[in-house]
Design a protein around this motif. Structure first.
Motif, PDB file in Angstrom:
ATOM      1  N   LEU A  56       0.847  -1.197   0.000  1.00  0.00           N
ATOM      2  CA  LEU A  56       0.000   0.000   0.000  1.00  0.00           C
ATOM      3  C   LEU A  56       0.875   1.238   0.000  1.00  0.00           C
ATOM      4  O   LEU A  56       1.888   1.283   0.694  1.00  0.00           O
ATOM      5  N   ASN A  57       0.484   2.249  -0.768  1.00  0.00           N
ATOM      6  CA  ASN A  57       1.222   3.511  -0.785  1.00  0.00           C
ATOM      7  C   ASN A  57       0.360   4.639  -0.230  1.00  0.00           C
ATOM      8  O   ASN A  57      -0.765   4.843  -0.694  1.00  0.00           O
ATOM      9  N   THR A  58       0.896   5.373   0.741  1.00  0.00           N
ATOM     10  CA  THR A  58       0.177   6.528   1.297  1.00  0.00           C
ATOM     11  C   THR A  58       0.077   7.634   0.259  1.00  0.00           C
ATOM     12  O   THR A  58      -0.840   8.452   0.305  1.00  0.00           O
ATOM     13  N   HIS A  59       1.063   7.708  -0.632  1.00  0.00           N
ATOM     14  CA  HIS A  59       1.054   8.612  -1.786  1.00  0.00           C
ATOM     15  C   HIS A  59       2.260   8.228  -2.623  1.00  0.00           C
ATOM     16  O   HIS A  59       3.006   7.317  -2.251  1.00  0.00           O
ATOM     17  N   ALA A  79       1.649  -2.215  -6.396  1.00  0.00           N
ATOM     18  CA  ALA A  79       1.191  -1.326  -5.328  1.00  0.00           C
ATOM     19  C   ALA A  79      -0.271  -0.940  -5.502  1.00  0.00           C
ATOM     20  O   ALA A  79      -0.777  -0.868  -6.615  1.00  0.00           O
ATOM     21  N   TRP A  80      -0.917  -0.682  -4.371  1.00  0.00           N
ATOM     22  CA  TRP A  80      -2.238  -0.050  -4.363  1.00  0.00           C
ATOM     23  C   TRP A  80      -2.019   1.401  -3.956  1.00  0.00           C
ATOM     24  O   TRP A  80      -1.409   1.683  -2.923  1.00  0.00           O
ATOM     25  N   SER A  81      -2.522   2.319  -4.779  1.00  0.00           N
ATOM     26  CA  SER A  81      -2.362   3.740  -4.467  1.00  0.00           C
ATOM     27  C   SER A  81      -3.552   4.490  -5.035  1.00  0.00           C
ATOM     28  O   SER A  81      -4.405   3.907  -5.706  1.00  0.00           O
ATOM     29  N   CYS A  82      -3.614   5.788  -4.746  1.00  0.00           N
ATOM     30  CA  CYS A  82      -4.733   6.602  -5.228  1.00  0.00           C
ATOM     31  C   CYS A  82      -4.428   7.099  -6.641  1.00  0.00           C
ATOM     32  O   CYS A  82      -3.321   7.567  -6.918  1.00  0.00           O
ATOM     33  N   GLU A  83      -5.421   7.021  -7.490  1.00  0.00           N
ATOM     34  CA  GLU A  83      -5.237   7.439  -8.892  1.00  0.00           C
ATOM     35  C   GLU A  83      -4.829   8.910  -8.994  1.00  0.00           C
ATOM     36  O   GLU A  83      -4.124   9.298  -9.932  1.00  0.00           O
ATOM     37  N   LEU A  84      -5.266   9.728  -8.022  1.00  0.00           N
ATOM     38  CA  LEU A  84      -4.948  11.161  -8.051  1.00  0.00           C
ATOM     39  C   LEU A  84      -3.455  11.420  -7.850  1.00  0.00           C
ATOM     40  O   LEU A  84      -2.996  12.548  -7.999  1.00  0.00           O
ATOM     41  N   ILE A 139      -3.391   9.096   1.017  1.00  0.00           N
ATOM     42  CA  ILE A 139      -4.312   8.173   1.676  1.00  0.00           C
ATOM     43  C   ILE A 139      -3.764   7.844   3.062  1.00  0.00           C
ATOM     44  O   ILE A 139      -2.565   7.586   3.214  1.00  0.00           O
ATOM     45  N   ALA A 140      -4.640   7.879   4.080  1.00  0.00           N
ATOM     46  CA  ALA A 140      -4.272   7.375   5.403  1.00  0.00           C
ATOM     47  C   ALA A 140      -4.949   6.016   5.567  1.00  0.00           C
ATOM     48  O   ALA A 140      -6.038   5.793   5.028  1.00  0.00           O
ATOM     49  N   PHE A 141      -4.279   5.111   6.246  1.00  0.00           N
ATOM     50  CA  PHE A 141      -4.841   3.776   6.469  1.00  0.00           C
ATOM     51  C   PHE A 141      -5.152   3.634   7.945  1.00  0.00           C
ATOM     52  O   PHE A 141      -4.264   3.699   8.790  1.00  0.00           O
ATOM     53  N   TYR A 142      -6.441   3.417   8.234  1.00  0.00           N
ATOM     54  CA  TYR A 142      -6.910   3.399   9.623  1.00  0.00           C
ATOM     55  C   TYR A 142      -7.337   1.995  10.030  1.00  0.00           C
ATOM     56  O   TYR A 142      -8.094   1.336   9.315  1.00  0.00           O
ATOM     57  N   SER A 143      -6.850   1.557  11.167  1.00  0.00           N
ATOM     58  CA  SER A 143      -7.316   0.308  11.758  1.00  0.00           C
ATOM     59  C   SER A 143      -8.046   0.621  13.049  1.00  0.00           C
ATOM     60  O   SER A 143      -7.421   0.995  14.050  1.00  0.00           O
ATOM     61  N   GLU A 144      -9.363   0.501  13.000  1.00  0.00           N
ATOM     62  CA  GLU A 144     -10.179   0.797  14.176  1.00  0.00           C
ATOM     63  C   GLU A 144      -9.872  -0.209  15.284  1.00  0.00           C
ATOM     64  O   GLU A 144      -9.689   0.157  16.448  1.00  0.00           O
ATOM     65  N   LYS A 145      -9.766  -1.478  14.912  1.00  0.00           N
ATOM     66  CA  LYS A 145      -9.559  -2.549  15.882  1.00  0.00           C
ATOM     67  C   LYS A 145      -8.234  -2.387  16.624  1.00  0.00           C
ATOM     68  O   LYS A 145      -8.134  -2.637  17.818  1.00  0.00           O
ATOM     69  N   ASN A 146      -7.205  -1.964  15.891  1.00  0.00           N
ATOM     70  CA  ASN A 146      -5.890  -1.805  16.501  1.00  0.00           C
ATOM     71  C   ASN A 146      -5.643  -0.385  17.011  1.00  0.00           C
ATOM     72  O   ASN A 146      -4.586  -0.114  17.576  1.00  0.00           O
ATOM     73  N   GLY A 147      -6.598   0.502  16.782  1.00  0.00           N
ATOM     74  CA  GLY A 147      -6.464   1.872  17.285  1.00  0.00           C
ATOM     75  C   GLY A 147      -5.264   2.602  16.736  1.00  0.00           C
ATOM     76  O   GLY A 147      -4.518   3.260  17.475  1.00  0.00           O
ATOM     77  N   CYS A 148      -5.058   2.484  15.426  1.00  0.00           N
ATOM     78  CA  CYS A 148      -3.912   3.188  14.840  1.00  0.00           C
ATOM     79  C   CYS A 148      -4.218   3.660  13.422  1.00  0.00           C
ATOM     80  O   CYS A 148      -5.119   3.143  12.760  1.00  0.00           O
ATOM     81  N   ASP A 153       2.575  11.439   4.664  1.00  0.00           N
ATOM     82  CA  ASP A 153       3.139  12.769   4.909  1.00  0.00           C
ATOM     83  C   ASP A 153       2.059  13.820   5.170  1.00  0.00           C
ATOM     84  O   ASP A 153       2.316  15.015   5.074  1.00  0.00           O
ATOM     85  N   ALA A 154       0.834  13.388   5.496  1.00  0.00           N
ATOM     86  CA  ALA A 154      -0.216  14.360   5.819  1.00  0.00           C
ATOM     87  C   ALA A 154       0.031  14.945   7.208  1.00  0.00           C
ATOM     88  O   ALA A 154       0.109  16.161   7.386  1.00  0.00           O
ATOM     89  N   LEU A 155       0.161  14.069   8.201  1.00  0.00           N
ATOM     90  CA  LEU A 155       0.323  14.509   9.596  1.00  0.00           C
ATOM     91  C   LEU A 155       1.548  13.852  10.210  1.00  0.00           C
ATOM     92  O   LEU A 155       1.725  12.629  10.113  1.00  0.00           O
ATOM     93  N   PHE A 156       2.397  14.665  10.831  1.00  0.00           N
ATOM     94  CA  PHE A 156       3.570  14.167  11.556  1.00  0.00           C
ATOM     95  C   PHE A 156       3.428  14.526  13.038  1.00  0.00           C
ATOM     96  O   PHE A 156       2.608  15.380  13.389  1.00  0.00           O
TER      97      PHE A 156
END
Ligand SMILES: [Zn+2]
Ligand SMILES: [Zn+2]
Length: 213
Positions: A56-59, A79-84, A139-148, A153-156
């Motif tokens: 997976l690529n965040t960007h 890779a899986w990434s956003c078309e944009l 793209i951000a990848f969120y895991s609700e179950k793992n709380g992460c 590079d959106a948020l540091f």
């Protein structure tokens, strides 16, 4: 799910290995700059007995996709990434030269990710959150179950991504963080594309880009 972090390339990008209990793992941003770094990565993965099933690529800025060609060669994973972010991927080679770095043409993505898409491997599930502003296809990848959440590079910790690169926009990034990331549970651990971990709560309270004056 267990999370491992390796840091690669002269740009010091975080590569995350998300290990499901089945042994399958997803890689977020394989940043291995050269074959030596990629051998370090494959050595780590095989020492842990893991089987990479997703890339997976965040960007698609160069540092986050340095290893994509080797991932395809070694594990047959596109890779899986956003078309944009296709423009960033196509410009990555040229962009690398500005850093004095050499890279081959990054492979075409295997799949395009869309906002709110569910991505699963083993018994682990991630939700893709479109968080443009640093890059149009962030793209951000969120895991609700793992709380992460993996924010690229959106948020540091204590900062946000730069917005002066092609397709970047400051207002858009601030809105993405406010609407998509700061609405996650406060205890959510943030794994950023560079630097150390933090939490949503800590960033809401102390990130200088958001702290009320
Ligand atoms: Zn970037
Ligand atoms: Zn980066």
């Amino acid at each position: 799910m267990e999370i491992f972090k390796l840091v690669f390339s002269p740009i010091q990008v975080n590569t995350f290995i998300l290990a499901d209990k089945s042994g399958d793992c997803a890689i977020i941003d394989c940043g291995c700059y050269d074959d030596d770094e990629f051998r370090e990565f494959t050595g780590f993965v095989s020492a842990k007995g893991l089987n990479p099933v997703l890339l997976l690529n965040t960007h698609c800025h160069l540092d986050h996709i340095f290893g994509n060609r080797n991932m395809l060669k070694e594990y047959n994973l596109g890779a899986w990434s956003c078309e944009l972010d296709e423009l960033n991927r196509k410009n990555a080679r040229q962009h690398a030269l500005l850093f004095g770095l050499i890279m081959e043409e990054p492979p075409v993505p295997a799949k395009f990710i869309t906002d709110n898409q569910l991505i699963s491997f083993g018994s682990t599930e991630l939700t893709a959150l479109h968080v443009p502003g640093h890059a149009p296809g962030s793209i951000a990848f969120y895991s609700e179950k793992n709380g992460c959440v993996f924010t690229g590079d959106a948020l540091f910790a204590g900062s946000i991504g730069r917005t002066d690169l092609p397709g970047g926009n400051y207002e858009t990034l601030i809105n993405s963080i406010n609407n998509k990331l700061f609405t996650l549970p406060p205890t959510t651990v943030v794994y950023a594309g560079h630097g150390s971990e933090t939490t949503i709560e800590r960033e809401i309270k102390s990130n200088p880009f958001f702290r009320p004056a």
